[in-house]
Write a protein that holds these residues in place. Sequence first.
Motif, PDB file in Angstrom:
ATOM      1  N   GLY A  22       0.848  -1.181   0.000  1.00 29.70           N
ATOM      2  CA  GLY A  22       0.000   0.000   0.000  1.00 29.70           C
ATOM      3  C   GLY A  22       0.884   1.231   0.000  1.00 29.70           C
ATOM      4  O   GLY A  22       2.096   1.131  -0.206  1.00 29.70           O
ATOM      5  N   SER A  23       0.284   2.387   0.256  1.00 27.49           N
ATOM      6  CA  SER A  23       1.114   3.592   0.225  1.00 27.49           C
ATOM      7  C   SER A  23       0.804   4.462   1.429  1.00 27.49           C
ATOM      8  O   SER A  23      -0.232   4.325   2.071  1.00 27.49           O
ATOM      9  CB  SER A  23       0.845   4.355  -1.062  1.00 27.49           C
ATOM     10  N   THR A  28      -3.209   0.906   2.392  1.00 27.71           N
ATOM     11  CA  THR A  28      -2.962   2.285   1.980  1.00 27.71           C
ATOM     12  C   THR A  28      -3.509   3.240   3.039  1.00 27.71           C
ATOM     13  O   THR A  28      -4.613   3.056   3.543  1.00 27.71           O
ATOM     14  CB  THR A  28      -3.628   2.546   0.617  1.00 27.71           C
ATOM     15  N   GLU A  29      -2.718   4.243   3.337  1.00 26.98           N
ATOM     16  CA  GLU A  29      -3.085   5.130   4.441  1.00 26.98           C
ATOM     17  C   GLU A  29      -4.155   6.138   4.028  1.00 26.98           C
ATOM     18  O   GLU A  29      -4.060   6.759   2.973  1.00 26.98           O
ATOM     19  CB  GLU A  29      -1.844   5.886   4.943  1.00 26.98           C
ATOM     20  N   PHE A  73      -6.972  -0.603   3.538  1.00 27.67           N
ATOM     21  CA  PHE A  73      -6.559   0.756   3.939  1.00 27.67           C
ATOM     22  C   PHE A  73      -6.348   0.772   5.437  1.00 27.67           C
ATOM     23  O   PHE A  73      -6.769  -0.140   6.161  1.00 27.67           O
ATOM     24  CB  PHE A  73      -7.625   1.782   3.542  1.00 27.67           C
ATOM     25  N   PHE A  74      -5.675   1.803   5.909  1.00 25.55           N
ATOM     26  CA  PHE A  74      -5.529   1.975   7.363  1.00 25.55           C
ATOM     27  C   PHE A  74      -5.459   3.456   7.691  1.00 25.55           C
ATOM     28  O   PHE A  74      -5.181   4.290   6.832  1.00 25.55           O
ATOM     29  CB  PHE A  74      -4.273   1.250   7.885  1.00 25.55           C
ATOM     30  N   GLU A  75      -5.736   3.768   8.950  1.00 23.84           N
ATOM     31  CA  GLU A  75      -5.618   5.144   9.422  1.00 23.84           C
ATOM     32  C   GLU A  75      -5.031   5.119  10.824  1.00 23.84           C
ATOM     33  O   GLU A  75      -5.364   4.235  11.625  1.00 23.84           O
ATOM     34  CB  GLU A  75      -6.987   5.837   9.471  1.00 23.84           C
TER      35      GLU A  75
END
Lengths: 339, 760
Positions: free
Chosen positions: A105-106, B492-493, B553-555
């Motif tokens: 991911g990025s 992905t952030e 995704f992640f946060e």
Amino acid sequence: MIGRIEELAGQTLGRVREAGTPEELEAVRVEVLGRKGSLAEFGKLMGKLSPEERVAAGKALNSAKTSLEAAYELKKTAFESAALEARLAREWVDLTMPPPGIVPGSLHPLTRIQNEIESLFFSMGFAALDGPEVETEFHNFDALNIPPDHPARDMQDTFWLEGGHLLRTHTSPVQVRGMQRLGPPLRMIAPGRVFRNEEVDPSHEHTFYQLEGMMVDREVSIAHLLYFMKTLLGGIFGREVTVRLRPGFFPFVEPGFELDIQCMVCGGEGCPVCKHSGWVELLPCGLVHPNVLRAGGINPDEYGGFAFGLGLTRLVMMRYLIDDIRWLQSGDLRFLKQF
Amino acid sequence: MKFSYQWLSELVEDLDIDAQELARRITLHTAESEGVEVHGTLLKGACPATVLSVEPIANSHNGKAEVETEAYGRKTLVCGAPNCREGLRTVYVPLGVKRVSGIDSDGMLASAAELGISGDDEGVLELEGELNLEADTIIEIDNKSLTHRPDLWGHYGMAREVAAVLGKPLVDPVSLEMLPQGPGAVGVEIREYGLCPRYTAQLFEGVKVGPSPLWLQYRLESIGLRTINNIVDVTNWILAELPQPTHAFDADKIRGRILVRRAEEGEKLLALNGEEYVLTAEDLVIADEGGAIAIAGVIGGKDSAIGPETTRVVFESANFHASAVRKTSARLKLRTDASMRFEKAQDPHNTLRAIARAAELFELVSPGVVAVGGPTDVHGELAAAPVIPLDLGWLKRKLGREIEKQEVIGILERLAFGVADEGEALAVTVPSWRATKDISIPDDLVEEVGRMVGYETIPPVAPAMPVTPPPVNLERRFYNELRGVASQQGFTEVYNYSFVSEAQAARLGVPVEGHVRVLNPIASDQGLLRTTLLHGVLKNFEENRKHFDEFRFFEIGKEIHKQPEGLPRELGHLVAGLYAHGGDGVAGLRELQRLARAMAPGMRFEPTAEVRAYEHPLRSVNVYLGEALVGRIFEFHPRWMEEGRAAVLDLNLGPLACAMAGIAKQYQPVRRYPASEFDLSVLAGERTFAGTVEKALGSARGEAVERIEFLTEYELPDGRRSLSFRVTVARQDRTLTQEEISAQREAMIGAIREAGFELR
């Protein structure tokens, strides 16, 4: 006997050369060169010969053995090479195909730029500090020389919360927290999320990111501020930048400045990006107001300092040519996967 | 704030740079210019003209007019203005020939609005006298950069800056000889000098109210002020010039003397803008014997306003306390040109100057006006001009460059400071209009000198300072490590907002009381601060599944939890989300477990009895590191995620950081003696957790047990599961005997049986 040895050697040499498979070759080796092979049989017969005859027969036997072994090794190697060739020829792999498994991911562009700037500052001796996103009125305003009913409070539309708290409108409250924590002399930065009560449109956000910076020491001058700003911006943009200071009003600095950089698109000639002025407004800065030093528990007669605020969101938009600020907090992976 | 170049050039002698350059100089030395703009473009080439005849045009509401222009001779043009009539004197603008309503129309007749004189666009301008107006250039200055400068809210103050920057003489528009003389004719009483340090009033008689002359209308229009009538326009002129806000009352509508007092609670005033305001005791009013006639420093009342029949005027020039005006104007949501100036702390010494200026201007706009007596001037003790010591050595250390003493003195004097040379230091007297708030300490003088000499003259200098490594921010470093792991694992952030709605809170069953409430949210659905990052996660799932069949995704962000007292608690959390349109969802949950282990290899997963409505009832697990509960992995309930599978990892980063810090990072010597292994396959019920079996094995863990590893699971035809584990045993100091190994194996088998399982 010598004649028989030579005859066998001659026949065997032919069989070795003609062997069609490694197995065939191995059979010949066992039959002739093996421990119980034909040559070994001749060896056993040696004892019955006269000494003279024995010498001559021994020579013939050895010579037959050596030449047969050499021929055998040669043939064996040829078979191995052929086998290896054949294996290699079979093992075609299409390495242009993408690899299976996890595609990394990025990181968010704001994270990237924060990390970059943080390490730049770290290398210059600045500690990175954090402060709460929900702040007291004291830290966000009063301690920064913005008393209640000061018109400067209008400069920042504030989200007010229950209990007299607020969402910090800038990262500047970390100045006071940092001074209290580190004591003088100090060099610190404080990156983080800030909030302004503004309608969201392509160039305005109610949630954005800033980076506060501060240095406090015995003697800090405008010349020092200029030095750090030039060094920092050179690091960020990866090339020498021309900066200028002009007056700007921020209650927590005196004197206060707006720092402009010479437009990198036109080199100062004037273009639409710099609105034909040759300069782009980049960051507010100034010498720390004595009242702010006092609020941080530092005696302004002994110490001075400079402070600045860098708009990280703006920097990201400049760097990646992002034309709509709303992408940054959209959570839209079509946008975020590009970084 | 808009500044007229023409106005400034009247106040600065010999202003020899154009508006563009002037704006640049102001930006570099005083305040930020936002650009320049020409005002009254059509005035270029315009001239007076008289309409000779007008004929109607068939099938058009326009008329065909013949006009005699003063500069271009006779012209034929089309005009649609209702007041275009024979004999009218108006203004002609040459624009070339254009075909209008079937006629070649050569130029146009212009309205006041088109010429930039006023907002009047009802018809063409009816000109009396000459047209002595030229196109002007307006310099717009950013109001924020004037926040600290009460004097720069008028042209005279800006002219002083310009004169100082350019070294030109400043022209004072006020001549104090114009100040009327004699005893005051207006009765004035101030109740609280703290709120109203000074109130000056002058009575004028013989006033004739009418439209202002064009030059006055034009000037006000150019800087964005509307023309009302000649008297009110003079008050606005003075406001934009000195910049003393003033007010004109109709003297015949004031009953008795003027009283400056706090409003009574609930007192009402019908203001000039037609709105009725309800006041509190916090507000200051101007009152007569019948009640409030104006809100001090903000707006006048309608009943005492100047009207066509007004002949006597009480002209108010007062000073009000900045914070009080600001509070009132903020509470009433009424920001006026006057309140904007007063809240910057105006100079109380300016009130008499405004009266003198008014006397002069009234004479121009209403000839025959008579001042009755002199001004009534009531004030408390006015602060003496402060004197600030300026040490020249200190000044040099602050600026980072030396400036000659004579140059410092020259700069300060040009800005109207008084300077006494005391050798190593200067004693600097602050002019009254800079002394109200702006300048009070030596640091303020550093700015005056620095900006005038020009900051571009200061060379950058590296400071002499010790080289010390700064303290490391462990939390930030930790967060960044996690970001690195998550992104490398395919996530992905994202950054989500901190604001959520009550509906969002209700949707996840989060109690509304635990939230911090925003008192002035940007929208009604952003009134709470998030107590969980899951709201954002849900939104990210919903938005992104429109575009992707599978995504991660992640946060990393903060949960904000309300506390009974003090600041709320801000808890750093990491949430990671994984969505797959197809499949049974197991792979996604497994991947999140792997992500957790990639962050800390020791992460354990334990079933939990706690049921959350939004979670799949059989697919949630608590995440532990050591003994610390650090997070949760779950799949969203189909009712929250109707299509596809959405799995979530939520980690509480505070406890996680503590648990990770607690893990010993000490080297263990590599064993020198061989280890032994034995496998145990355990028969367990359909939904028995492997973790439960592993725990049972662990309960019999002897000293020599190095590790217990899960190997495989195998489902039997009867639905039971066979779970295989491999146990490794070894010692650091010797090889284990066969008896010792068997004893450990037997102990574990015993423990399994005790826990109710069988060996397969």
